[in-house]
Write a protein that holds these residues in place. Structure first.
Motif, short mmCIF file in Angstrom:
data_model
loop_
_atom_site.label_atom_id
_atom_site.label_comp_id
_atom_site.label_asym_id
_atom_site.label_seq_id
_atom_site.Cartn_x
_atom_site.Cartn_y
_atom_site.Cartn_z
N LEU A 80 4.23 9.55 -1.76
CA LEU A 80 3.20 9.72 -2.79
C LEU A 80 2.21 10.80 -2.39
CD1 LEU A 80 2.49 6.02 -3.85
CD2 LEU A 80 3.67 7.79 -5.16
N PHE A 81 1.83 10.82 -1.13
CA PHE A 81 0.89 11.86 -0.68
C PHE A 81 1.56 13.23 -0.71
CE2 PHE A 81 -1.21 14.64 2.29
CZ PHE A 81 -2.55 14.40 2.04
N LEU A 82 2.77 13.30 -0.17
CA LEU A 82 3.47 14.59 -0.11
C LEU A 82 3.71 15.14 -1.51
CD1 LEU A 82 6.04 13.68 2.68
CD2 LEU A 82 4.07 15.19 2.92
N GLY A 83 4.14 14.26 -2.44
CA GLY A 83 4.37 14.71 -3.80
C GLY A 83 3.10 15.16 -4.49
N GLY A 84 2.01 14.44 -4.26
CA GLY A 84 0.75 14.79 -4.90
C GLY A 84 0.16 16.10 -4.39
N MET A 85 0.46 16.44 -3.13
CA MET A 85 -0.10 17.65 -2.55
C MET A 85 0.91 18.80 -2.51
SD MET A 85 -3.18 16.77 -1.99
CE MET A 85 -3.85 18.07 -0.96
N LYS A 134 -5.60 6.52 16.11
CA LYS A 134 -5.21 7.27 14.93
C LYS A 134 -6.11 6.91 13.75
CE LYS A 134 -1.56 4.15 13.19
NZ LYS A 134 -0.14 4.08 12.79
N VAL A 135 -6.02 7.72 12.71
CA VAL A 135 -6.77 7.51 11.47
C VAL A 135 -5.77 7.43 10.32
CG1 VAL A 135 -8.42 8.49 9.83
CG2 VAL A 135 -8.82 8.69 12.30
N ILE A 136 -5.86 6.38 9.52
CA ILE A 136 -5.01 6.25 8.34
C ILE A 136 -5.86 6.49 7.10
CG2 ILE A 136 -3.51 4.75 6.99
CD1 ILE A 136 -2.73 3.30 9.46
N LYS A 137 -5.37 7.35 6.26
CA LYS A 137 -6.07 7.67 5.01
C LYS A 137 -5.29 7.07 3.84
CE LYS A 137 -7.23 11.65 2.08
NZ LYS A 137 -7.22 13.13 2.02
N ALA A 188 -1.20 6.82 -1.93
CA ALA A 188 -0.89 7.99 -1.09
C ALA A 188 -1.45 7.74 0.30
CB ALA A 188 -1.50 9.26 -1.70
N VAL A 189 -0.60 7.84 1.31
CA VAL A 189 -0.99 7.50 2.68
C VAL A 189 -0.64 8.65 3.61
CG1 VAL A 189 -0.73 5.87 4.59
CG2 VAL A 189 -0.54 5.06 2.23
N ILE A 190 -1.58 8.99 4.48
CA ILE A 190 -1.34 10.00 5.52
C ILE A 190 -2.04 9.55 6.79
CG2 ILE A 190 -3.33 11.42 4.78
CD1 ILE A 190 -1.67 13.89 5.64
N GLU A 191 -1.44 9.87 7.94
CA GLU A 191 -1.98 9.46 9.23
C GLU A 191 -2.28 10.68 10.09
OE1 GLU A 191 0.45 6.57 11.18
OE2 GLU A 191 0.80 5.39 9.36
N PHE A 192 -3.38 10.59 10.85
CA PHE A 192 -3.82 11.66 11.74
C PHE A 192 -4.07 11.08 13.13
CE2 PHE A 192 -5.47 12.29 7.47
CZ PHE A 192 -5.08 13.59 7.16
N ASP A 193 -3.95 11.92 14.16
CA ASP A 193 -4.46 11.51 15.46
C ASP A 193 -5.97 11.68 15.45
OD1 ASP A 193 -5.04 14.20 15.99
OD2 ASP A 193 -3.28 14.50 17.24
N MET A 194 -6.63 11.32 16.52
CA MET A 194 -8.09 11.32 16.52
C MET A 194 -8.68 12.74 16.54
SD MET A 194 -8.58 8.21 16.10
CE MET A 194 -10.36 8.36 15.99
N LEU A 220 0.83 -1.21 0.00
CA LEU A 220 0.00 0.00 0.00
C LEU A 220 0.86 1.26 0.00
CD1 LEU A 220 -2.79 -1.03 2.54
CD2 LEU A 220 -3.09 -0.58 0.10
N GLN A 221 1.95 1.23 0.75
CA GLN A 221 2.83 2.39 0.81
C GLN A 221 3.48 2.66 -0.54
OE1 GLN A 221 3.48 4.61 3.13
NE2 GLN A 221 2.70 3.76 5.02
#
Length: 326
Positions: A177-182, A253-256, A161-167, A156-157
């Motif tokens: 991939l996420f950083l490059g896309g954004m 946490k939340v993984i997108k 594109a993967v990003i993680e957040f706290d709750m 998946l990595q």
């Protein structure tokens, strides 16, 4: 100790024995009193283990496959450069305590993992090592599942594109991939809130609050999302937000996982706009065609009227001609 007992039977995973390493081979000195090995009849002089006529470690390693062999012979060749194997060999050579995992290869090529503890036992008087205590249990399923999970995450990595957040929505980390896309570097977004990717109108809306409420209730959210990159440009994502819990079931946490679909959305919009233009043109053409038909009909009617009038005029002229001749 040169004699190998001929009549040992039983399950040897999770046993407790006292042993010493002799030329890299485990030789049993005695069993732990009242332990599984003791109850199964294992005797001093056995080398490594004696499996019964069935198999050992699952159903694929028979007695003749292990009796009399060195411990290192049971470790697959591709694992002999690993840190855990080197640590095991050093512990045996230096006669030190060691705890870790041993990888054993079955006759059919399958691998078995054992959680193992080597503990030196000192003589009471001389404080020299008299023997070792060996304890192990099967870790195969745990390690196999862990490897599979790690391989899935790695896949998946690499592709998503993967990003993680706290709750609360604060950014923990993101992959390339996420950083490059954004259009960001990690240090530009780490610790900031998710709303930096949203329009002000969306981030201040009741729907945005409900979005995070759903995630904090453990619900995943998957759909298309309109986001804003570092340059203020609209980016479309096909994404899922997935709440993750710890070993106690507590969300932490939340993984997108996301795929950037901006170009696809642009094509869909272009196709939709083209379809609207075609429909509008079709309607205008239809109206023009109807109007043209009406014009043709009116022209034909006028021509018919003119034809009738000309016929009447011709008759009048013919009548006057006859009258003049009389």
């Amino acid at each position: 100790m040169d004699r190998v007992s001929e009549n040992m039977k039983g399950d040897f995973v999770g046993i407790g024995i006292n042993f010493y390493p002799y030329k890299d081979t485990i030789s049993v000195i005695r069993t732990v009193p009242k332990g599984p090995s003791y109850l199964k009849g294992i005797k001093a002089g056995d080398r490594i283990l004696m499996a019964d006529s069935d198999t050992l470690y699952g159903k694929a390693l028979a007695s003749e496959d292990i009796v009399g062999k060195k411990l290192t012979d049971l470790v697959p060749s591709h694992s002999r450069d690993t840190n855990h194997y080197k640590a095991l060999v050093n512990a045996l050579k230096e006669e030190k305590h060691w705890a870790g995992a041993i990888e054993i290869e079955k006759k059919n090529g399958q691998e078995v993992w054992l959680r193992t503890i080597f503990q030196p036992i000192l003589s009471g008087s001389s404080h020299e090592i008299k023997e070792f205590s060996l304890h192990c249990n099967d870790l195969t399923r745990t390690i196999t599942n862990s490897r599979e999970d790690q391989n899935i995450i790695s896949a998946l990595q690499r592709s998503t594109a993967v990003i993680e957040f706290d709750m609360s929505g604060n950014i923990l980390t993101a992959n390339g991939l996420f950083l490059g896309g954004m259009g960001y570097q990690l240090d530009q977004i780490q610790g900031k809130h998710h709303r930096i990717f949203c329009t002000e109108e969306e981030s201040s809306s009741p729907e945005y609050m409900r979005f995070w409420e759903r995630l904090n209730q453990g619900q995943f959210v998957a759909e298309r999302f309109k986001r804003i990159d570092s340059r203020g440009t609209i980016v479309w994502l096909e994404a899922s937000y997935n709440p993750i819990s710890d070993v106690y079931g507590r969300l932490y946490k939340v993984i997108k996982f996301a795929t950037i679909i901006t170009e696809q959305v642009a094509r869909e919009v272009a196709i939709s706009e083209a379809a609207d233009i075609a429909f509008s043109t079709s309607q205008q053409t239809d109206r023009s065609a109807k109007k043209g038909s009406e014009v043709v009909k009116e022209t034909v009617s006028v021509m018919h009227q003119l034809s009738d009038q000309m016929a009447q005029a011709a008759e009048g002229i013919s009548e006057l001609d006859k009258q003049s001749q009389v």
